[in-house]
Design a protein around this motif. Structure first.
Motif, PDB file in Angstrom:
ATOM      1  N   ALA A 127      34.530  79.277  32.346  1.00  0.00           N
ATOM      2  CA  ALA A 127      35.006  80.627  32.014  1.00  0.00           C
ATOM      3  C   ALA A 127      33.875  81.435  31.390  1.00  0.00           C
ATOM      4  CB  ALA A 127      36.196  80.542  31.068  1.00  0.00           C
ATOM      5  N   GLU A 128      33.144  80.811  30.432  1.00  0.00           N
ATOM      6  CA  GLU A 128      32.033  81.516  29.781  1.00  0.00           C
ATOM      7  C   GLU A 128      30.966  81.937  30.791  1.00  0.00           C
ATOM      8  OE1 GLU A 128      30.606  78.878  26.764  1.00  0.00           O
ATOM      9  OE2 GLU A 128      32.499  79.028  25.650  1.00  0.00           O
ATOM     10  N   LEU A 129      30.829  81.145  31.843  1.00  0.00           N
ATOM     11  CA  LEU A 129      29.814  81.454  32.860  1.00  0.00           C
ATOM     12  C   LEU A 129      30.332  82.441  33.903  1.00  0.00           C
ATOM     13  CD1 LEU A 129      28.261  77.947  33.543  1.00  0.00           C
ATOM     14  CD2 LEU A 129      27.399  79.756  32.084  1.00  0.00           C
ATOM     15  N   GLY A 130      31.548  82.931  33.724  1.00  0.00           N
ATOM     16  CA  GLY A 130      32.093  83.883  34.685  1.00  0.00           C
ATOM     17  C   GLY A 130      32.370  83.252  36.035  1.00  0.00           C
ATOM     18  N   LEU A 131      32.544  81.931  36.042  1.00  0.00           N
ATOM     19  CA  LEU A 131      32.672  81.226  37.314  1.00  0.00           C
ATOM     20  C   LEU A 131      34.111  81.182  37.811  1.00  0.00           C
ATOM     21  CD1 LEU A 131      31.076  79.654  39.394  1.00  0.00           C
ATOM     22  CD2 LEU A 131      31.261  77.635  37.973  1.00  0.00           C
ATOM     23  N   LEU A 141      35.120  83.754  40.373  1.00  0.00           N
ATOM     24  CA  LEU A 141      34.239  83.874  41.545  1.00  0.00           C
ATOM     25  C   LEU A 141      34.916  84.574  42.722  1.00  0.00           C
ATOM     26  CD1 LEU A 141      31.384  83.024  42.564  1.00  0.00           C
ATOM     27  CD2 LEU A 141      32.470  80.988  43.517  1.00  0.00           C
ATOM     28  N   GLY A 181      38.564  91.549  37.073  1.00  0.00           N
ATOM     29  CA  GLY A 181      37.494  90.949  36.270  1.00  0.00           C
ATOM     30  C   GLY A 181      36.681  89.896  36.991  1.00  0.00           C
ATOM     31  N   SER A 231      34.436  88.392  40.628  1.00  0.00           N
ATOM     32  CA  SER A 231      33.249  88.794  41.382  1.00  0.00           C
ATOM     33  C   SER A 231      33.569  89.105  42.841  1.00  0.00           C
ATOM     34  CB  SER A 231      32.185  87.696  41.335  1.00  0.00           C
ATOM     35  OG  SER A 231      31.803  87.459  40.012  1.00  0.00           O
ATOM     36  N   PHE A 249      23.284  79.523  29.414  1.00  0.00           N
ATOM     37  CA  PHE A 249      23.133  79.506  30.872  1.00  0.00           C
ATOM     38  C   PHE A 249      23.496  80.887  31.414  1.00  0.00           C
ATOM     39  CE2 PHE A 249      23.560  75.133  29.766  1.00  0.00           C
ATOM     40  CZ  PHE A 249      22.659  74.514  30.612  1.00  0.00           C
ATOM     41  N   PRO A 250      22.878  81.250  32.524  1.00  0.00           N
ATOM     42  CA  PRO A 250      23.232  82.552  33.086  1.00  0.00           C
ATOM     43  C   PRO A 250      24.679  82.561  33.596  1.00  0.00           C
ATOM     44  CG  PRO A 250      21.776  81.365  34.584  1.00  0.00           C
ATOM     45  CD  PRO A 250      21.863  80.553  33.333  1.00  0.00           C
ATOM     46  N   ARG A 251      25.320  83.721  33.512  1.00  0.00           N
ATOM     47  CA  ARG A 251      26.689  83.862  34.011  1.00  0.00           C
ATOM     48  C   ARG A 251      26.655  84.094  35.514  1.00  0.00           C
ATOM     49  NH1 ARG A 251      31.094  85.947  30.394  1.00  0.00           N
ATOM     50  NH2 ARG A 251      31.996  86.436  32.416  1.00  0.00           N
ATOM     51  N   PHE A 252      27.536  83.428  36.222  1.00  0.00           N
ATOM     52  CA  PHE A 252      27.551  83.553  37.671  1.00  0.00           C
ATOM     53  C   PHE A 252      27.937  84.968  38.109  1.00  0.00           C
ATOM     54  CE2 PHE A 252      27.363  79.085  37.183  1.00  0.00           C
ATOM     55  CZ  PHE A 252      26.735  78.617  38.319  1.00  0.00           C
ATOM     56  N   ASP A 253      28.885  85.576  37.400  1.00  0.00           N
ATOM     57  CA  ASP A 253      29.283  86.924  37.834  1.00  0.00           C
ATOM     58  C   ASP A 253      28.120  87.907  37.671  1.00  0.00           C
ATOM     59  OD1 ASP A 253      29.574  86.548  35.116  1.00  0.00           O
ATOM     60  OD2 ASP A 253      31.453  87.638  34.916  1.00  0.00           O
ATOM     61  N   ILE A 261      25.540  87.335  40.400  1.00  0.00           N
ATOM     62  CA  ILE A 261      25.985  87.940  41.657  1.00  0.00           C
ATOM     63  C   ILE A 261      25.734  89.445  41.617  1.00  0.00           C
ATOM     64  CG2 ILE A 261      28.058  88.445  43.024  1.00  0.00           C
ATOM     65  CD1 ILE A 261      29.011  85.543  42.146  1.00  0.00           C
TER      66      ILE A 261
END
Lengths: 394, 377, 263
Positions: free
Chosen positions: B44-48, B51, B58, B60, C187-191, C194
């Motif tokens: 979640a912290e990595l915005g994964l 996806l 919210g 990608s 770590f870099p965020r994937f969103d 992108i």
């Protein structure tokens, strides 16, 4: 240096506009014109069929440096004690000076430096440049840069060597930029090119995977920082005693820009095993926590770290983040001691990048000896303390 | 305009994350049969987790192929973690995206992106397995809500999910699915599974006793629902295939590395022709798996989903290939490979598990057989 | 607080292996990464921004594939990226590099702090930071292992030295070079990664003309130092088993260590 267009010859064909990578050529009133974006890269020169593009750009030439004489060494001191690397620099400096038939000098900066003169002379400094000022008591970047750059500009040395210590690596680049000269970092070999008399500076790159020899043809002094612990110290007193050149200094706090608020003495924090230069690893043969202490004593002496095999970790002799081998960490120190380790493949795979491996084990058939540079067949409980003791005596 | 290639960049960054945060702990999770919830927080912290979620919620807004790239890398270190993430990326939330009303989307999708809500996908039942047409869990309409009764077994993340996507039968006898929140009265988590491999799945039994579910939580019901669910499976199948691919790649790479380090009579193992051939076969197999999985992941001819044949082929070749590759890798390691000190035995157990996760590969053969039977030649 | 972070894309040298038959470096399959110390520089900038607000610009000089370093920086939360890329930048020594970076900073003009990694793992020179600080006439603090205090006006930092550390203060703008002990990187965020690949991402590409420099001032032409030869050091295992009693063996070992400058 510049590039221009002879408009009488220009046909306005636009070939140069197409080849210019910077959009620095435009056609204005049927003639090509060069704008301020031109970098003088010269790509357009061959594109012109009319030969209308002209340049006075010439090949880079090596300036005449025949007036540059002398090998200089920066004498690093902290609290009135000279850093060991200073003597090493004087050692290699003597060899270089002799080869060039030039004089060897030391530069020393500080607030009280009387006690430093004799040792510098004893290790080969023929001239000693001295700058004394309260602001020079502790090393500060701009203060030292300012004083040394003035000395260099005045006396025009050929070579300037600085230890690749924390101080040296802070000072040397700042100084090189101020002097407008090149600099080579962290050299492990220095010699003189027999043909041109240039300083050949050899240093490791890519984490020691590659050695590169670098030359500084276009600027003087030839500046290099030198890795501590590599060069030999050589005693060599000059017969006439050292010549002392005392330089007056004016410095203001404002121009120095930084202030040292506190100096804190501290044992080195434990470092990442990946970065350790020396690693002493214990295996089953260590036998106990006390056994591990013997390894730690050796590690402390050598400024290294201790590691353990899986067995040593499981027995609780070392912590898990110090496990070395395929299932633990892969390490590549300069010096690796395998103590009481048989050398299972998983362990050997994790240490193959080490520059030198020393194996100490009771069992002469232990596979660890196959990958060792030097092996001692013996009991680590006897050999390791002996090694520590003898190292201390030296 | 010079820009990075998205797929290459996320692959590279996934590798770094996995090497540092997942691989070192995978063995511990396996030994303790521990569901690694901390990973989901990190994802979640990595915005994964967002996806594939549209930007307005919210996320990608990326597709299956990106999910496959990430899952493959995670699976190289820990297949269970990859499956858990796969459910969040390729399964339950997609139903919400496609089939729920705006209120439900706003309630759950941003919550998933931030890691506050995690999903399971509950299909398998103790009596009928994964056969959708025979499901016995029942939803009975009672005015503005439904009442759910039944049992689901071996549900990935069953013990840890906040919202369960439950496949079931409605009282009009249609097959469909709905969202059931974990604090619903009458819902309980039953026994957790003690699997041979895939031990971090948090796999458990779900029991529904007169659970009331509001009408808006119903995602699919009535005619056409089954077809939509089957299309969705085409996508999830490829996600699972990428996880098998990751396991196979990890086993192959470790075997290759070992074959260069380990010496016999002064020569590395890889100098022996017998082992060279074995490694060559492994390399060829992995390559074939990869191409099939990637091409299925990039196939979007069914409204953004791959078709049934392509996706099934990818899953069969990858999941069964991974069992083969992990076995061969163990042969190269010999006795060391059989030891729990190395990862090979875990890869083998996990690869074996991936034959069954999301339905056995043999079931897929049924579907392909039926398709061939009908197909004009 | 406007911060500029200098980053370099480097081959992952921990992965570099030597071909046992030829003795050459095997570069095939070696990933390019953001230099490890530079990751700590990015982290430091992010933490300062979280405390004081403002924005962060990452600058990277390199070939076009170094765009990945910029994209990754944006993945960490850097606001804007600038890639300095031009054929004529190639082959730069630290002198030419610090000049090129200096011109880029001058073009940005508005900054309070520049943060660099202590050194890069490919060159290990640790020179570009201080040279850049001198070019810009701003104070430098190298080997920063801790930041005690930072405001819009000044910084107080812990500088690692061999015997411990110094606490150094100076006004801003200033340049820091940071060591790994300073912080733990995220770590870099994937969103965000992108988003960084999108053509609307806040990334600019500057060449020599954009910096207003001449070709002879940068790259190989603008360098004072040149690499004239390289070789791969060999670490062939000697496989020597020392003989005699313990005293003798230890003495022999010490002699060998000294001969090889290892102690």
């Amino acid at each position: 240096m510049s590039i221009w267009i002879k408009h009488e010859l220009c046909s306005g064909c636009g070939a140069c506009v197409k080849v210019c990578p910077y959009a620095a050529v435009e056609i204005i009133d049927t003639k090509a014109c060069i704008n301020e974006r031109c970098t003088e890269c010269g790509v357009c020169l061959t594109s012109c069929k009319e030969k209308a593009i002209l340049t006075d750009v010439t090949e880079k030439t090596v300036p005449d440096f025949s007036d540059r004489k002398g090998v200089w060494v920066f004498a690093e001191q902290r609290d009135g004690i000279l850093n060991r690397v200073t003597f090493e620099l004087l050692g290699i400096g003597q060899l270089l000076a002799k080869e060039l038939n030039q004089e060897l000098s030391a530069i020393v900066l500080g607030s009280k430096i009387d006690k430093l003169i004799d040792p510098l002379a004893e290790f080969g400094a023929e001239n000693i440049y001295i700058a004394i000022h309260p602001s020079l008591n502790d090393y500060r970047t701009i203060a030292y840069t300012s004083v040394i750059s003035k000395l260099v500009r005045e006396y025009k040395p050929n070579i300037l060597l600085i230890g690749a210590t924390h101080t040296g690596r802070d000072l040397a680049p700042r100084l090189s930029r101020r002097l407008g000269v090149g600099l080579t970092a962290d050299c492990t070999e220095l010699s003189i090119d027999p043909e041109h008399g240039d300083l050949l500076q050899t240093r490791p790159a890519f984490g020691g995977n590659l050695m590169a020899t670098i030359i500084n043809r276009y600027s003087r002094p030839q500046m290099a920082t030198v890795r501590p612990g590599v060069m030999q110290q050589i005693k060599g007193k000059s017969p006439n005693g050292p010549r002392k050149i005392i330089k007056s200094v004016s410095l203001s706090e404002k121009e120095i820009m930084t202030r040292i608020l506190e100096v804190v003495k501290e044992e080195r924090q434990k470092v990442n095993l990946n970065e350790a230069k020396v690693i002493i690893t214990g295996g089953r043969g260590v036998g106990s926590l006390e056994g591990m202490k013997k390894l730690e004593a050796l590690a402390d002496l050598l400024g290294g770290e201790v590691g353990g095999t899986r067995v040593a970790v499981e027995e609780g002799w070392v912590t898990v983040e110090r496990q070395i081998g395929q299932t633990g960490q892969t390490v590549r120190p300069d010096l690796y001691f395998a103590c009481g380790i048989s050398g299972a493949i998983q362990h050997r795979a994790g240490i193959l990048g080490s520059k030198y491996i020393i194996a100490i084990n009771k069992d002469p058939m232990a596979p660890i000896f196959q990958v060792a540079d030097w092996g001692i067949v013996g009991d680590i409980h006897e050999v390791v303390p002996l090694l520590t003791e003898k190292l201390q005596q030296r | 305009m010079l820009r990075s290639n998205v797929e290459e960049l996320i692959k590279k960054c996934a590798i770094r994350f996995v090497d540092s945060q997942i691989r070192p702990l995978a063995r511990k999770w396996d030994e303790n049969k521990q569901y690694p919830l901390e990973n989901m927080k990190k994802f979640a912290e990595l915005g994964l987790l967002g996806l594939r979620i549209p930007k307005q919620y919210g996320g990608s807004g990326r597709g299956l192929f990106d999910a496959v790239i990430v899952l493959e890398q995670i699976a190289k270190a820990d297949a269970s973690t990859a499956v858990n993430l796969h459910v969040q990326l390729n399964a339950s939330p997609l139903y919400i995206m496609l089939y729920s009303g705006e209120e439900v989307k706003k309630k759950f999708l941003p919550a998933l992106v931030s890691g506050k809500v995690l999903f399971s996908m509950a299909q398998t039942e103790p009596e009928v397995g994964s056969n959708l047409t025979e499901l016995r869990t029942l939803a009975r309409s009672e005015g503005s809500h439904y009442v759910v009764n039944g049992t689901k077994s071996m549900i990935t993340m069953g013990a840890n999910a906040d919202v369960h996507l439950v496949y079931l039968r409605f009282d009009d006898d249609s097959i469909g699915c709905l969202l059931l929140e974990k604090d619903t009265e009458g819902f309980s988590v039953g026994k957790s599974e003690d699997f041979l491999g895939m031990r971090g799945l948090g796999s458990a039994e779900l029991v529904f006793q007169d659970c009331q579910v509001p009408e808006e939580n119903v995602l699919l019901k009535g005619p056409g629902s089954l077809r939509k669910m089957l299309t969705m499976f085409n996508g999830t199948r490829v996600g699972l295939a990428s996880i098998s691919l990751g396991i196979a790649e990890a086993a192959f790479e470790e075997a290759l590395r070992y074959s260069k380090l380990r010496t016999v009579s002064g020569k590395p193992l890889i100098a022996l022709q017998g082992l060279q051939w074995k490694l060559a076969d492994m390399a060829v197999n992995v390559e074939a798996m990869k191409h099939l999985v990637y091409s299925a992941a990039q196939d979007t001819k069914l409204n953004g989903f791959p078709d049934q044949f392509t996706s099934s082929a990818a899953r069969i070749v990858a999941s069964e290939g991974a069992v083969k590759i992990t076995n061969m890798a163990m042969d190269i390691f010999g006795g060391y490979g059989y030891s729990k000190e190395l990862s090979i035995e875990r890869y083998l157990r996990d690869a074996r598990g991936m034959i069954y996760v999301g339905g056995t590969t043999d079931i897929l053969r049924n579907a392909i057989g039926a398709y061939l039977y009908k197909k004009n030649v | 607080m406007e911060t500029i972070v200098m980053i370099k894309q480097v081959p992952d040298t921990t992965e570099i292996r030597i071909d046992p038959s030829t003795g050459n470096l095997i570069r095939e399959g070696i990933e390019s990464i953001i230099n490890p110390d530079d990751r700590h520089a990015i982290e430091a900038a992010l933490q300062i921004k979280e405390k004081l607000g403002g924005s962060i610009i990452a600058i990277c000089m390199g070939p076009s594939q170094a765009i990945d370093a910029i994209s990754e920086a944006l993945g960490f939360g850097v606001d804007r990226g600038i890639l300095l890329t031009d054929k004529c930048f190639a082959g730069a020594d630290t002198w030419a590099t610090s000049f090129t970076l200096g011109r880029a900073v001058e073009k940005i003009n508005n900054y309070d702090l520049i943060i660099c990694g202590q050194q890069a793992i490919d060159g290990d020179t640790a020179q570009v930071g201080p040279q850049l600080a001198e070019y810009l006439h701003i104070p430098q603090i190298t080997y920063v292992k801790g930041i005690k205090e930072i405001t819009e006006k000044k910084i107080v930092a812990k500088r690692l030295v061999e015997s411990g550390y110094e606490i150094i203060g100076c006004g801003l703008p200033a340049l820091l070079t940071v060591v790994r002990e300073l912080n733990k990187t995220r770590f870099p965020r994937f969103d965000w990664l992108i988003d960084a690949c999108n053509k609307r991402a806040p990334i600019e590409i500057w060449n020599a003309a954009d910096l207003g420099v001449k070709a002879y001032q940068v790259g190989l032409q603008g360098s004072f130092t040149n690499v004239i030869s390289t070789y791969t050091p060999t670490f062939k295992r000697r496989g020597e088993i020392l003989e005699g009693d313990s005293q003798r063996m230890v003495e022999d070992l010490l002699t060998r260590l000294e001969e090889n400058h290892l102690v």
